[in-house]
Enzyme design. Structure first.
Site, short mmCIF file in Angstrom:
data_model
loop_
_atom_site.label_atom_id
_atom_site.label_comp_id
_atom_site.label_asym_id
_atom_site.label_seq_id
_atom_site.Cartn_x
_atom_site.Cartn_y
_atom_site.Cartn_z
N SER A 249 0.81 -1.22 0.00
CA SER A 249 0.00 0.00 0.00
C SER A 249 0.84 1.27 0.00
O SER A 249 0.38 2.33 -0.44
CB SER A 249 -0.87 0.04 1.24
N ALA B 286 -2.44 0.11 9.92
CA ALA B 286 -1.59 -1.09 9.98
C ALA B 286 -1.53 -1.80 8.62
O ALA B 286 -2.53 -1.80 7.90
CB ALA B 286 -2.15 -2.04 11.04
N PRO B 287 -0.39 -2.37 8.28
CA PRO B 287 0.85 -2.46 9.06
C PRO B 287 1.74 -1.21 9.01
O PRO B 287 2.83 -1.24 9.58
CB PRO B 287 1.55 -3.65 8.41
N GLY C 184 2.33 1.16 6.08
CA GLY C 184 2.94 1.68 4.85
C GLY C 184 2.75 3.18 4.68
O GLY C 184 3.71 3.92 4.44
N ASP D 256 -5.25 2.12 14.45
CA ASP D 256 -5.61 0.79 13.94
C ASP D 256 -5.52 -0.20 15.10
O ASP D 256 -4.59 -0.11 15.92
CB ASP D 256 -4.64 0.36 12.81
N ASP E 45 -10.74 2.63 17.17
CA ASP E 45 -11.61 2.61 16.00
C ASP E 45 -11.43 3.90 15.18
O ASP E 45 -11.57 5.01 15.71
CB ASP E 45 -13.06 2.48 16.47
N ASP F 296 -7.01 4.67 4.81
CA ASP F 296 -7.00 3.53 3.88
C ASP F 296 -7.82 2.38 4.46
O ASP F 296 -7.54 1.21 4.23
CB ASP F 296 -5.52 3.11 3.66
N LYS G 144 -12.80 2.26 -1.50
CA LYS G 144 -12.79 0.89 -2.01
C LYS G 144 -14.08 0.69 -2.80
O LYS G 144 -15.18 0.91 -2.25
CB LYS G 144 -12.71 -0.13 -0.86
C1 SAM Z 1 -5.62 -1.80 3.60
S1 SAM Z 1 -5.17 -1.88 5.26
C2 SAM Z 1 -4.22 -0.43 5.46
C3 SAM Z 1 -2.85 -0.53 4.92
C4 SAM Z 1 -2.02 0.67 5.25
N1 SAM Z 1 -2.49 1.87 4.59
C5 SAM Z 1 -0.58 0.46 4.89
O1 SAM Z 1 -0.09 1.19 4.04
O2 SAM Z 1 0.05 -0.42 5.46
C6 SAM Z 1 -6.63 -1.47 6.07
C7 SAM Z 1 -6.49 -1.37 7.57
O3 SAM Z 1 -7.67 -0.72 8.04
C8 SAM Z 1 -7.90 -1.22 9.33
N2 SAM Z 1 -9.29 -0.92 9.70
C9 SAM Z 1 -10.43 -1.32 9.09
N3 SAM Z 1 -11.49 -0.83 9.76
C10 SAM Z 1 -11.00 -0.08 10.77
C11 SAM Z 1 -11.58 0.70 11.80
N4 SAM Z 1 -12.90 0.83 11.90
N5 SAM Z 1 -10.76 1.34 12.65
C12 SAM Z 1 -9.43 1.25 12.55
N6 SAM Z 1 -8.81 0.52 11.61
C13 SAM Z 1 -9.60 -0.13 10.73
C14 SAM Z 1 -7.59 -2.69 9.24
O4 SAM Z 1 -7.26 -3.19 10.53
C15 SAM Z 1 -6.38 -2.68 8.29
O5 SAM Z 1 -5.17 -2.72 9.03
#
Ligand code: SAM
Length: 358
Positions: A189, A221-222, A224, A240, A260, A276, A305
């Protein structure tokens, strides 16, 4: 003499329908009505107009950066087909000679599919003799304001030949930005944000993302995106419940908040919100609009998305949600929505408040 009466658009393979629907709608706003040729998975779309004047009108009146799904657009003459394997140059050269008096650059390309890209070696070899031929005829004015020449081999024996002005098109070969992401990036990402920062923040606003600023990364997370910002000297609050990669945390620029992303709000305003999270696009649009409307962040970069169907409609719905919310607060902003090279089933949005606000 061949007329450049069609517009060739490049897009990600599988997004031909969206790319076509978008150009049909945008052209209609200028009173231009054409028909489309688009094969699913081909990574290109042809928008056939009634005249070269209409095609020219589209590429002068519509800002290229406003096209969401098109990676490039080119005014093209009719497809040259049946090119003999032993001599593809003669017919292409003849077509190139008659289109415009001079060219500023020559790009010999293919659509971005695995099959088509096997032709890239050939395209590279084809460029030299074509360049020589144009030089001989005094048709090459490198670095001038003349249009750029594109030759696109959509098959081994078929090519579109056409032109586009450099100042209203993608500046990248095949419409694909060359993005460098460090080898130790915490996630794939990271490339999305690097690309977004490179292509979506206008040069005259580059100073609005600089070392010393603060950002919040929702769904980090993770790590990027947080890592990309941290490497630019920006302090990031990464929200996250999932774990952050050690390489990101080792920058010492990131604070990880387990929580959250929808309920988190910063204690004081930040310069940038990035997001993201994998969630419904309209929920993300509402959340980002709320952050900007309430002054929690000044600018934002986020992903929407997209569902498999009605992707263009969904993007428009999100843009409307943002527009309506920010209009209530009288906030002026510019927004760019792009299906970036690093994006798959998503688009990236860059929302920047205008300099004079409120
Ligand atoms: C596509 S990944 C993000 C990747 C990140 N941008 C990177 O570059 O590594 C989506 C993340 O959104 C988090 N996520 C989804 N819903 C969430 C929420 N309501 N609150 C916090 N994190 C959330 C997931 O745990 C996941 O780690």
């Amino acid at each position: 003499m061949s007329q450049m009466d069609a517009l060739l658009l490049y897009c990600r393979a599988g997004f031909e329908k969206e790319c076509a629907a978008e150009i049909i709608a945008n052209a209609a706003q200028l009173g231009v009505h054409g028909y489309v040729k688009a094969e699913p998975g081909s990574a290109w779309v042809l928008f056939q107009c009634a005249s070269a004047e209409e095609v020219k009108l589209l590429t002068t009146e519509l800002p290229f950066y406003r096209q969401i799904f098109a990676r490039q657009w080119i005014c093209v003459s009719p497809l040259i087909e049946g090119l003999p394997e032993g001599d593809r140059l003669t017919a292409v050269r003849a077509r190139v000679a008659e289109l415009v008096p001079r060219y500023s650059e020559i790009w010999v390309e293919t659509p971005d599919t695995d099959a088509a890209k096997t032709r890239l070696g050939f395209c590279g070899r084809f460029t030299k003799p074509l360049t020589n031929a144009l030089e001989k005829k005094n048709q090459l004015a490198l670095g001038s304001s003349a249009p750029r020449l594109h030759v696109c081999f959509v098959a081994d024996d078929a090519a579109f030949v056409g032109v586009i002005d450099a100042d209203n098109s993608s500046p990248w070969f095949m419409g694909i930005p060359r993005v460098r992401v460090g080898k130790d990036a915490p996630s794939r990402s990271a490339g999305k944000l690097v690309e977004a920062l490179m292509v979506m923040i206008p040069e005259d606003r580059a100073h609005e993302l600089k070392a010393g600023m603060r950002a919040v990364d929702l769904g980090a997370a993770p790590g990027g995106w947080s890592w990309v910002l941290a490497l630019r000297g920006i302090r990031v609050t990464a929200v996250d419940n999932g774990p952050m990669a050690a390489v990101a945390m080792a920058t010492e620029m990131i604070e990880h908040v387990r929580g959250d992303g929808f309920s988190y709000r910063p204690h004081r305003p930040v310069n940038w919100l990035v997001c993201d999270m994998v969630e419904s696009p309209s929920r993300i649009a509402q959340l980002v609009a709320e952050w900007i409307a309430r002054g929690h962040a000044r600018h934002a970069i986020f992903n929407l998305k997209l569902p498999m169907k009605k992707r263009l409609e969904e993007v428009r719905r999100c843009a409307d949600i943002i527009e309506q919310r920010l209009a209530r607060e009288d906030i002026n902003y510019s927004i760019e929505i792009k299906h970036l090279y690093h994006d798959r089933e998503e688009v990236t949005v860059c929302l920047m408040q205008d300099k004079a606000v409120r």
